[in-house]
Design a protein around this motif. Structure first.
Motif, PDB file in Angstrom:
ATOM      1  N   GLN A 497       0.845  -1.189   0.000  1.00 18.80           N
ATOM      2  CA  GLN A 497       0.000   0.000   0.000  1.00 18.80           C
ATOM      3  C   GLN A 497       0.884   1.244   0.000  1.00 18.80           C
ATOM      4  O   GLN A 497       1.815   1.351   0.811  1.00 18.80           O
ATOM      5  N   GLU A 511       3.726  -0.038   2.408  1.00 15.28           N
ATOM      6  CA  GLU A 511       3.630  -1.003   3.510  1.00 15.28           C
ATOM      7  C   GLU A 511       3.319  -2.387   2.957  1.00 15.28           C
ATOM      8  O   GLU A 511       2.419  -2.554   2.131  1.00 15.28           O
ATOM      9  N   ASP A 543       5.685 -13.766   9.660  1.00 15.34           N
ATOM     10  CA  ASP A 543       6.485 -12.533   9.605  1.00 15.34           C
ATOM     11  C   ASP A 543       7.834 -12.782   8.932  1.00 15.34           C
ATOM     12  O   ASP A 543       8.323 -11.945   8.177  1.00 15.34           O
ATOM     13  N   ASN A 569       5.064  -5.150   9.081  1.00 16.12           N
ATOM     14  CA  ASN A 569       4.516  -5.342  10.423  1.00 16.12           C
ATOM     15  C   ASN A 569       5.240  -6.478  11.110  1.00 16.12           C
ATOM     16  O   ASN A 569       5.419  -7.536  10.524  1.00 16.12           O
ATOM     17  N   ASP A 631       2.789   1.396  15.296  1.00 13.94           N
ATOM     18  CA  ASP A 631       1.638   1.252  14.397  1.00 13.94           C
ATOM     19  C   ASP A 631       0.352   1.474  15.201  1.00 13.94           C
ATOM     20  O   ASP A 631       0.344   1.319  16.428  1.00 13.94           O
ATOM     21  N   ASP A 632      -0.718   1.802  14.522  1.00  5.60           N
ATOM     22  CA  ASP A 632      -2.061   1.861  15.130  1.00  5.60           C
ATOM     23  C   ASP A 632      -2.118   2.717  16.384  1.00  5.60           C
ATOM     24  O   ASP A 632      -2.833   2.358  17.341  1.00  5.60           O
ATOM     25  N   GLU A 691      -9.077   8.574   3.739  1.00  5.26           N
ATOM     26  CA  GLU A 691      -9.982   8.210   2.651  1.00  5.26           C
ATOM     27  C   GLU A 691     -10.513   9.421   1.902  1.00  5.26           C
ATOM     28  O   GLU A 691     -11.020   9.291   0.793  1.00  5.26           O
ATOM     29  N   TRP A 710      -6.926   4.801   1.317  1.00  3.80           N
ATOM     30  CA  TRP A 710      -7.516   4.534   0.020  1.00  3.80           C
ATOM     31  C   TRP A 710      -7.464   5.748  -0.902  1.00  3.80           C
ATOM     32  O   TRP A 710      -7.474   5.622  -2.121  1.00  3.80           O
TER      33      TRP A 710
HETATM   34  P1  C2E Z   1      -1.990  -2.200   9.748  1.00  3.87           P
HETATM   35  O1  C2E Z   1      -0.552  -2.540   9.809  1.00  3.87           O
HETATM   36  O2  C2E Z   1      -2.455  -1.060  10.555  1.00  3.87           O
HETATM   37  O3  C2E Z   1      -2.317  -2.001   8.218  1.00  3.87           O
HETATM   38  C1  C2E Z   1      -3.246  -1.070   7.742  1.00  3.87           C
HETATM   39  C2  C2E Z   1      -4.543  -1.735   7.453  1.00  3.87           C
HETATM   40  O4  C2E Z   1      -5.500  -0.753   7.117  1.00  3.87           O
HETATM   41  C3  C2E Z   1      -4.471  -2.672   6.259  1.00  3.87           C
HETATM   42  O5  C2E Z   1      -5.398  -3.689   6.469  1.00  3.87           O
HETATM   43  C4  C2E Z   1      -4.966  -1.796   5.126  1.00  3.87           C
HETATM   44  O6  C2E Z   1      -5.495  -2.530   4.041  1.00  3.87           O
HETATM   45  C5  C2E Z   1      -6.045  -1.020   5.839  1.00  3.87           C
HETATM   46  N1  C2E Z   1      -6.284   0.276   5.193  1.00  3.87           N
HETATM   47  C6  C2E Z   1      -5.372   1.068   4.623  1.00  3.87           C
HETATM   48  N2  C2E Z   1      -5.936   2.204   4.177  1.00  3.87           N
HETATM   49  C7  C2E Z   1      -7.248   2.140   4.492  1.00  3.87           C
HETATM   50  C8  C2E Z   1      -8.355   3.054   4.312  1.00  3.87           C
HETATM   51  O7  C2E Z   1      -8.245   4.131   3.767  1.00  3.87           O
HETATM   52  N3  C2E Z   1      -9.554   2.652   4.809  1.00  3.87           N
HETATM   53  C9  C2E Z   1      -9.711   1.453   5.435  1.00  3.87           C
HETATM   54  N4  C2E Z   1     -10.931   1.137   5.893  1.00  3.87           N
HETATM   55  N5  C2E Z   1      -8.687   0.576   5.616  1.00  3.87           N
HETATM   56  C10 C2E Z   1      -7.477   0.929   5.147  1.00  3.87           C
HETATM   57  P2  C2E Z   1      -5.035  -5.212   6.267  1.00  3.87           P
HETATM   58  O8  C2E Z   1      -4.151  -5.363   5.093  1.00  3.87           O
HETATM   59  O9  C2E Z   1      -6.314  -5.946   6.324  1.00  3.87           O
HETATM   60  O10 C2E Z   1      -4.153  -5.543   7.526  1.00  3.87           O
HETATM   61  C11 C2E Z   1      -4.714  -5.503   8.790  1.00  3.87           C
HETATM   62  C12 C2E Z   1      -3.681  -5.673   9.862  1.00  3.87           C
HETATM   63  O11 C2E Z   1      -3.111  -6.968   9.831  1.00  3.87           O
HETATM   64  C13 C2E Z   1      -2.510  -4.724   9.706  1.00  3.87           C
HETATM   65  O12 C2E Z   1      -2.856  -3.452  10.185  1.00  3.87           O
HETATM   66  C14 C2E Z   1      -1.481  -5.412  10.558  1.00  3.87           C
HETATM   67  O13 C2E Z   1      -1.690  -5.127  11.910  1.00  3.87           O
HETATM   68  C15 C2E Z   1      -1.806  -6.878  10.322  1.00  3.87           C
HETATM   69  N6  C2E Z   1      -0.854  -7.399   9.326  1.00  3.87           N
HETATM   70  C16 C2E Z   1      -0.864  -7.304   7.984  1.00  3.87           C
HETATM   71  N7  C2E Z   1       0.214  -7.919   7.448  1.00  3.87           N
HETATM   72  C17 C2E Z   1       0.939  -8.406   8.497  1.00  3.87           C
HETATM   73  C18 C2E Z   1       2.180  -9.127   8.589  1.00  3.87           C
HETATM   74  O14 C2E Z   1       2.870  -9.432   7.623  1.00  3.87           O
HETATM   75  N8  C2E Z   1       2.605  -9.459   9.843  1.00  3.87           N
HETATM   76  C19 C2E Z   1       1.882  -9.096  10.942  1.00  3.87           C
HETATM   77  N9  C2E Z   1       2.377  -9.465  12.143  1.00  3.87           N
HETATM   78  N10 C2E Z   1       0.746  -8.423  10.895  1.00  3.87           N
HETATM   79  C20 C2E Z   1       0.262  -8.074   9.671  1.00  3.87           C
END
Ligand code: C2E
Ligand code: MG
Ligand code: MG
Length: 726
Positions: A497, A511, A543, A569, A631-632, A691, A710
């Motif tokens: 992203q 990311e 990871d 992440n 993060d977050d 967004e 987005w």
């Molecule tokens: P994150 O690291 O906070 O990643 C951002 C999440 O927000 C991503 O969801 C992304 O698709 C979503 N997002 C980005 N922009 C927008 C937007 O404008 N609106 C909305 N509604 N959502 C948006 P995703 O890809 O579903 O990932 C969710 C979480 O899963 C990530 O949050 C992260 O905590 C975890 N994650 C993803 N990949 C990995 C990884 O390789 N390892 C680990 N440990 N955790 C991961």
């Protein structure tokens, strides 16, 4: 031909096959290619499944090494001791050089010039490392190398499971020897109830105990039953009824007293314990104590064998036996309830007030539970601070949580403990499960899950196992299965992203977000599997895999002249893992990726639970030039108090903070203050989930550095990222 040689010949014959069948572009020596990698790994996997002999596996490894165009292998096994035989087999070979112990001779290797040093089993602490020496004409072929790693990894796994099976066999042997010694020391007799032969086989001691000659024919089952006192025959009836429950009452480990009218005319009292042999069989083995020959009364002996020594409650064996019996008699209108009780923070009592106070507390808890337990229920202590109430014949399941609540209330009342001036207050948690079918194990698992929920929800409460919990458990089980399968079958993907500079909306970073391609469910989002992966520890592998992809992509971009930073992440569990950071540092070095382009995203939880291992991993990340950020931000404790615990380079504001921007003065004020605070600490601030134009404008005016969302782009495969023109 010995078994080993035969297996080796089989494997070698199989290993030779692909060499002739392989086309030059598909994994031949030094020929990179995605098909080659997967094909070689898959066929090697097939060959491995047919073979578990260390020597043959070593052959296979060497064959694969040579097939890939390399000359020698160095295997460094960090936990050498338990694998002596594999080590011997491997070390005896000139083409496999083995270095046992924790010493990883990195410096020597560099001097000798191996083509690559690779980790075999990502995510495992005991992972051996593999170094391969390049033959003079073998190019650095990434695909051939990864095929080799796959083969060597599978090979090592098989070697290890062979070693583990042997370890288990040794452990069993040891337990058997100890048990044999104890039986002899305690003067116990032993017998085997053998329905197929229609006899009971008594050992010498047992024959003596019933007044038979030391040697002689076995006793017919019917004769044995006749010898047993009519009032004590229950355990010995229905034993060999194949339609009934396996091993009947004898298949229980709870002790039972019984009298025997011996062939010599004397009546003797014995106490027996017995367990079924093998799954579902009616053969039972038992041990018998001669109660008449003991200084204690039969009652005392039975109590001793059935009670938990500390509290006097029933012990596990008795609970198991009664639970199994209760389930046998259960039906729709008459269920069995299990209440698992666990004192909250009991460990703290033991650690701070000492074990004697801990024991006193457990005794008082037991006494209180006994006072409150319903009649007919069994109250047991399983060990530590784990108590169980088992209620048979429950006709109103909805009443069970009420009973559990009343137990907790009782336990919550202040307790006077020796040496403590003030009465002590201890809360507990309980998990309840009610059922009338299924096994004891299932009911236990359900109650255990409910107890876990009660603890997770903040302790000092009762949780009841219900349909939602069952579905939840099932979906977690499936998620675990999917993650395992994806790890095994190359089912993970990374999507990227964009992260832009808010001043000019230029792409500055991306990311890496993981996706799982499931053969049945299709593409799965992290929300459906990351939590389970965390709970099961599989996240370390996930990871590690993602990081491998990140480094690979980074190198490719660099080759193409793209100067992007990459965010990834990393879970707290992964950082806890001792090998992760080391491996990361090593991979950064081996792939030639620029460590300074890495942005590692950690969560607040990770920083709050900062252990020595985590701190070391974070330190190692920084030492390769990676930046570590939060993060977050805003979803957890939202306090920057941990900043002085670990220096952070960037902060990502969670989308829940971003959403109301421009529409709520309060939300704006909070984010603005946050940005100022982060800047004051020298951190770069990225807003997540942007967004709308309004959100982007508001953030820009507040001085936020970067944005992701987005509005600027959804996560996409690398090829679809809008890279700046070069
Ligand atoms: P994150 O690291 O906070 O990643 C951002 C999440 O927000 C991503 O969801 C992304 O698709 C979503 N997002 C980005 N922009 C927008 C937007 O404008 N609106 C909305 N509604 N959502 C948006 P995703 O890809 O579903 O990932 C969710 C979480 O899963 C990530 O949050 C992260 O905590 C975890 N994650 C993803 N990949 C990995 C990884 O390789 N390892 C680990 N440990 N955790 C991961
Ligand atoms: Mg993230
Ligand atoms: Mg985030």
């Amino acid at each position: 031909m010995s078994r080993t040689t035969a297996a080796a010949a089989r494997v070698l014959a199989a290993a030779a096959q692909p060499r002739t069948a392989t086309t030059p572009g598909a994994g031949g020596p030094g020929t990179p290619g995605a098909t080659g990698t997967t094909g070689a790994a898959a066929s090697a996997h097939q060959r491995l499944t047919a073979c578990a002999e260390p020597a043959a596996l070593a052959d296979l490894l060497v064959a694969e090494v040579q097939r890939a165009g390399y000359r020698r292998v160095l295997l460094v096994e960090p936990v050498a001791r338990s694998r002596e035989r594999e080590l011997e087999v491997l070390a005896a070979r000139g083409d496999l050089l083995l270095v046992p112990g924790r010493r990883f001779p990195g410096a020597d290797l560099v001097r000798q010039g191996p083509a690559a040093v690779l980790d075999l089993l990502p995510g495992e602490a005991s992972s051996p490392r593999l170094a391969v020496w390049s033959a003079p004409d073998a190019p650095d072929a990434a695909a051939a190398l990864s095929a080799l790693v796959a083969v060597a990894g599978a090979c090592w796994r098989a070697l290890r499971s062979a070693a583990e099976a042997r370890d288990l066999a040794r452990e069993l042997e040891c337990t058997q020897a100890l048990l044999g010694g104890s039986v002899h020391l305690a003067g116990l007799g032993s017998w085997t109830w053998d329905p197929a032969g229609g006899v009971v086989r008594l050992d010498e001691r047992m024959r003596q105990m019933v007044g038979l000659a030391a040697t002689g024919p076995d006793v017919a089952l019917e004769t044995w039953r006749e010898w047993v006192h009519p009032e004590d025959r229950a355990p010995f009836t229905g034993v060999e009824d194949p339609a009934g429950h396996p091993a009947g009452h004898l298949g229980r480990s709870a002790p039972y007293p019984f009298r025997v009218r011996c062939p010599d005319g004397a009546e003797r009292t014995f106490i027996g314990v017995s367990v079924p042999l093998g799954a579902g069989g009616a053969t039972v083995r038992g041990l018998v104590l001669d109660a008449d020959g003991s200084d204690r009364t039969t009652g005392e002996l039975v109590r001793l064998a059935q009670c938990d020594a500390l509290t006097g409650l029933a012990n596990r064996a008795v609970l198991d036996a009664r639970l199994a019996e209760a389930l046998e008699h259960a039906g729709p209108g008459s269920a069995v309830a299990l209440v698992l009780l666990d004192l909250d923070r009991f460990k703290l009592v033991n650690d701070t007030l000492g074990h004697q106070v801990g024991d006193a507390l457990l005794r008082q808890v037991a006494a209180r539970l006994e006072e409150a337990a319903p009649t007919g229920a069994t109250l047991a202590r399983l060990g530590g601070d784990e108590f169980v109430l088992m209620v048979p014949g429950v006709d109103r399941p909805e009443a069970v949580p009420v009973v559990a609540q009343s137990l907790l209330r009782r336990l919550r009342a202040p307790i006077a403990l020796p040496g403590l001036a003030e009465p002590f207050v201890c809360t507990s948690s309980a998990g309840v499960a009610v059922g009338h079918e299924g096994s004891s194990d299932e009911l236990f698992r359900s109650a255990d899950m409910a107890l876990y929920r009660a603890k997770d929800a903040g302790r000092d409460r009762v949780a009841v196992y219900d349909r939602v919990m069952r579905e939840d458990a099932e979906s977690r089980r499936q998620a675990e299965h999917r993650v395992r399968r994806a790890l095994r079958t190359d089912g993970l993907r990374v999507v990227w992203q964009p992260i832009v500079d808010l001043r000019d909306e230029r792409l500055v970073a991306a990311e890496a977000l993981v996706r799982l391609h499931d053969p049945v469910e299709g593409v799965l989002q992290p929300a459906t599997f990351v939590d389970t992966a965390e709970d099961t520890g599989l996240i370390v592998d996930v990871d590690t895999w993602v990081l491998g992809e990140v480094l690979r992509q980074l190198r490719e971009w660099r080759r193409e002249g793209v100067g992007l930073q990459v965010s990834f992440n990393v879970s707290g569990k992964t950082l806890e893992h001792p090998a992760f950071a080391h491996r990361l540092a090593h991979s950064v070095e081996a792939t030639g990726a620029a460590g300074s382009s890495l942005l590692a995203e950690v969560t607040e939880r990770t920083l709050i639970d900062l252990s020595t291992a985590t701190r070391a991993s974070l330190g190692e990340l920084r030492s390769v030039g990676a930046r570590v950020g939060l993060d977050d931000f805003g979803t957890g404790y939202s306090s920057l108090s941990y900043l002085d615990r670990f220096p952070l380079s960037f902060l990502k504001i969670d989308m829940s903070f971003v959403r109301p921007l421009g529409q709520s003065a309060r939300a704006d004020a909070v984010v603005e203050a946050l940005i100022a605070l982060a800047h004051a600490h020298g951190m770069v601030v990225t807003a997540e989930g942007v967004e709308t134009e309004l959100q982007a404008r508001t953030l820009r005016e507040m001085g936020c550095d970067r944005a992701q969302g987005w509005l600027f782009g959804r996560p996409v495969p690398a090829a679809a990222l809008p890279l700046p023109p070069r």
